[in-house]
Design a protein around this motif. Sequence first.
Motif, PDB file in Angstrom:
ATOM      1  N   ARG A 105       0.814  -1.214   0.000  1.00 27.36           N
ATOM      2  CA  ARG A 105       0.000   0.000   0.000  1.00 27.36           C
ATOM      3  C   ARG A 105       0.854   1.272   0.000  1.00 27.36           C
ATOM      4  NH1 ARG A 105      -5.389  -0.298   0.645  1.00 27.36           N
ATOM      5  NH2 ARG A 105      -5.369   1.877   1.393  1.00 27.36           N
ATOM      6  N   GLY A 106       2.087   1.171   0.491  1.00 26.34           N
ATOM      7  CA  GLY A 106       2.970   2.316   0.390  1.00 26.34           C
ATOM      8  C   GLY A 106       3.301   2.620  -1.055  1.00 26.34           C
ATOM      9  N   LEU A 107       3.586   1.578  -1.825  1.00 31.17           N
ATOM     10  CA  LEU A 107       3.904   1.726  -3.241  1.00 31.17           C
ATOM     11  C   LEU A 107       2.666   2.075  -4.062  1.00 31.17           C
ATOM     12  CD1 LEU A 107       6.007   1.389  -5.545  1.00 31.17           C
ATOM     13  CD2 LEU A 107       5.376  -1.033  -5.602  1.00 31.17           C
ATOM     14  N   PHE A 108       1.543   1.412  -3.771  1.00 31.89           N
ATOM     15  CA  PHE A 108       0.348   1.596  -4.587  1.00 31.89           C
ATOM     16  C   PHE A 108      -0.384   2.907  -4.308  1.00 31.89           C
ATOM     17  CE2 PHE A 108      -0.528  -3.257  -5.211  1.00 31.89           C
ATOM     18  CZ  PHE A 108       0.655  -3.368  -5.921  1.00 31.89           C
ATOM     19  N   PHE A 109      -0.463   3.296  -3.014  1.00 29.45           N
ATOM     20  CA  PHE A 109      -1.311   4.430  -2.636  1.00 29.45           C
ATOM     21  C   PHE A 109      -0.589   5.489  -1.798  1.00 29.45           C
ATOM     22  CE2 PHE A 109      -4.213   0.732  -2.946  1.00 29.45           C
ATOM     23  CZ  PHE A 109      -4.984   1.166  -4.013  1.00 29.45           C
TER      24      PHE A 109
ATOM     25  N   PRO B 142      -8.798   1.294   3.555  1.00 34.12           N
ATOM     26  CA  PRO B 142      -7.872   0.399   4.267  1.00 34.12           C
ATOM     27  C   PRO B 142      -8.610  -0.759   4.928  1.00 34.12           C
ATOM     28  CG  PRO B 142      -7.516   2.711   4.860  1.00 34.12           C
ATOM     29  CD  PRO B 142      -8.803   2.653   4.127  1.00 34.12           C
ATOM     30  N   GLU B 143      -7.874  -1.850   5.072  1.00 35.80           N
ATOM     31  CA  GLU B 143      -8.427  -3.037   5.713  1.00 35.80           C
ATOM     32  C   GLU B 143      -7.920  -3.213   7.137  1.00 35.80           C
ATOM     33  OE1 GLU B 143      -7.119  -6.097   3.055  1.00 35.80           O
ATOM     34  OE2 GLU B 143      -8.778  -5.766   1.642  1.00 35.80           O
ATOM     35  N   THR B 144      -6.887  -2.461   7.524  1.00 34.17           N
ATOM     36  CA  THR B 144      -6.264  -2.652   8.829  1.00 34.17           C
ATOM     37  C   THR B 144      -5.556  -1.376   9.265  1.00 34.17           C
ATOM     38  OG1 THR B 144      -4.629  -3.985  10.045  1.00 34.17           O
ATOM     39  CG2 THR B 144      -4.168  -3.556   7.733  1.00 34.17           C
ATOM     40  N   THR B 145      -5.277  -1.284  10.544  1.00 38.65           N
ATOM     41  CA  THR B 145      -4.457  -0.187  11.055  1.00 38.65           C
ATOM     42  C   THR B 145      -3.008  -0.633  11.257  1.00 38.65           C
ATOM     43  OG1 THR B 145      -4.879  -0.693  13.386  1.00 38.65           O
ATOM     44  CG2 THR B 145      -6.455   0.765  12.259  1.00 38.65           C
ATOM     45  N   ASN B 146      -2.716  -1.903  11.028  1.00 38.26           N
ATOM     46  CA  ASN B 146      -1.357  -2.410  11.204  1.00 38.26           C
ATOM     47  C   ASN B 146      -0.455  -1.890  10.094  1.00 38.26           C
ATOM     48  OD1 ASN B 146      -2.137  -3.914  13.451  1.00 38.26           O
ATOM     49  ND2 ASN B 146      -2.719  -5.672  12.190  1.00 38.26           N
ATOM     50  N   CYS B 147       0.838  -1.827  10.373  1.00 37.37           N
ATOM     51  CA  CYS B 147       1.753  -1.344   9.349  1.00 37.37           C
ATOM     52  C   CYS B 147       3.035  -2.159   9.319  1.00 37.37           C
ATOM     53  CB  CYS B 147       2.075   0.142   9.545  1.00 37.37           C
ATOM     54  SG  CYS B 147       2.991   0.542  11.048  1.00 37.37           S
TER      55      CYS B 147
ATOM     56  N   ALA C  50       0.902   8.843  12.703  1.00 36.29           N
ATOM     57  CA  ALA C  50       0.199   7.568  12.832  1.00 36.29           C
ATOM     58  C   ALA C  50      -1.265   7.785  13.191  1.00 36.29           C
ATOM     59  CB  ALA C  50       0.892   6.698  13.878  1.00 36.29           C
ATOM     60  N   ALA C  51      -1.534   8.737  14.078  1.00 32.53           N
ATOM     61  CA  ALA C  51      -2.913   9.011  14.483  1.00 32.53           C
ATOM     62  C   ALA C  51      -3.734   9.538  13.309  1.00 32.53           C
ATOM     63  CB  ALA C  51      -2.931  10.002  15.637  1.00 32.53           C
ATOM     64  N   VAL C  52      -3.168  10.467  12.540  1.00 34.75           N
ATOM     65  CA  VAL C  52      -3.895  11.040  11.409  1.00 34.75           C
ATOM     66  C   VAL C  52      -4.179   9.992  10.338  1.00 34.75           C
ATOM     67  CG1 VAL C  52      -3.694  12.656   9.475  1.00 34.75           C
ATOM     68  CG2 VAL C  52      -3.102  13.402  11.784  1.00 34.75           C
ATOM     69  N   LEU C  53      -3.211   9.110  10.088  1.00 33.84           N
ATOM     70  CA  LEU C  53      -3.365   8.083   9.066  1.00 33.84           C
ATOM     71  C   LEU C  53      -4.058   6.833   9.593  1.00 33.84           C
ATOM     72  CD1 LEU C  53       0.146   8.413   7.388  1.00 33.84           C
ATOM     73  CD2 LEU C  53      -2.051   9.088   6.403  1.00 33.84           C
ATOM     74  N   ASP C  54      -4.378   6.821  10.889  1.00 38.54           N
ATOM     75  CA  ASP C  54      -5.003   5.670  11.537  1.00 38.54           C
ATOM     76  C   ASP C  54      -4.133   4.419  11.382  1.00 38.54           C
ATOM     77  OD1 ASP C  54      -6.889   4.335  13.049  1.00 38.54           O
ATOM     78  OD2 ASP C  54      -8.171   3.843  11.333  1.00 38.54           O
ATOM     79  N   LEU C  55      -2.872   4.578  11.750  1.00 37.85           N
ATOM     80  CA  LEU C  55      -1.921   3.471  11.769  1.00 37.85           C
ATOM     81  C   LEU C  55      -1.516   3.202  13.216  1.00 37.85           C
ATOM     82  CD1 LEU C  55       0.467   4.454   8.822  1.00 37.85           C
ATOM     83  CD2 LEU C  55      -1.230   2.616   8.819  1.00 37.85           C
ATOM     84  N   THR C  56      -1.241   1.954  13.511  1.00 34.71           N
ATOM     85  CA  THR C  56      -0.757   1.564  14.833  1.00 34.71           C
ATOM     86  C   THR C  56       0.746   1.390  14.772  1.00 34.71           C
ATOM     87  OG1 THR C  56      -2.827   0.404  15.313  1.00 34.71           O
ATOM     88  CG2 THR C  56      -0.909  -0.142  16.680  1.00 34.71           C
ATOM     89  N   LEU C  57       1.480   2.230  15.504  1.00 31.99           N
ATOM     90  CA  LEU C  57       2.931   2.096  15.508  1.00 31.99           C
ATOM     91  C   LEU C  57       3.333   0.773  16.149  1.00 31.99           C
ATOM     92  CD1 LEU C  57       4.200   5.647  16.593  1.00 31.99           C
ATOM     93  CD2 LEU C  57       4.311   4.625  14.314  1.00 31.99           C
TER      94      LEU C  57
ATOM     95  N   GLY D 148      -1.562  -5.127   4.456  1.00 32.41           N
ATOM     96  CA  GLY D 148      -2.806  -5.551   3.825  1.00 32.41           C
ATOM     97  C   GLY D 148      -2.930  -5.049   2.407  1.00 32.41           C
ATOM     98  N   GLY D 149      -4.060  -5.380   1.806  1.00 28.18           N
ATOM     99  CA  GLY D 149      -4.308  -4.990   0.423  1.00 28.18           C
ATOM    100  C   GLY D 149      -5.486  -4.042   0.337  1.00 28.18           C
TER     101      GLY D 149
END
Length: 269
Positions: free
Chosen positions: A21-25, A100-105, A54-61, A94-95
């Motif tokens: 997802r980093g490469l695609f989006f 997004p399908e997950t908050t994991n990174c 991380a908070a803005v992008l809804d990612l879990t560090l 994830g794909g």
Amino acid sequence: MLLYNGQLLLDEDFALTLPNRGLFFNDGFFETLVWTNGAIRYLPHHLARMQRAAAVLDLTLPSELATAESLTHTLGRLATSNAHRLRLQFWRSGGGLYTPETTNCHWLATTRPFQPNDAPLAAAGFAETVQTRLSPVSFCKGPESLTYVLAARERAQRGLDELLLLDMAGHVAESVSAAVFWVTDNCLFTPALATGCVAGVRRAHLLQVARKHGLECQEGLFQPAALLQAETVFTANVAGIRVLGSLGEIRWKTTSPLLLRLRAWDTGH
């Protein structure tokens, strides 16, 4: 060597898996850090920007990067000598398509030797092809990177040492890869984050130490005329503080008592 999701690998043994997802989006962000004397410089400011991104992008560090102690311990695995420039890249796992399908990174840490750069910049100009814009992610590094790629390209094509970017309303914002400051009447000025500039860690640190020592500081929306009328102008990022010499017919002083004091406070001397 590099670190990929906590695994230490040789560069030649690393490969990205797809979908990415980093490469695609461009669904992620990065952080550039300096390791010296067994520690990360400006660590509190780096961690605060990472947590906000991380908070803005809804990612879990990941837990190994989520606190000052764990971040230092983890990146210390790559720091085999005294001075390193570390790049820490995060992207959503994830794909899926845009949703997004997950908050994991996933994360990747790479390193190269660090060379501080305080060399003066002789000739600057205002950008003509790109502008900064305020967005929910403009404060962090990564989501708006194409703006700075195009700015760097314009700088090279015009044969300049530095390019200063304006926001969409014509206010001074930042340089290609650093915050911009100027000194007028013993006051330190820098553009507000409302211009869409990156919330640079060196910017935050300089403002912090300047205010700690009682120096007047102003963050705001400034037209180019304010900068052109300044006594001294400089840029600042994790690599160094670089004084600007000129912009067109305008010539600035390459040093000032305030800047000398600021440099001393910045290094703790």
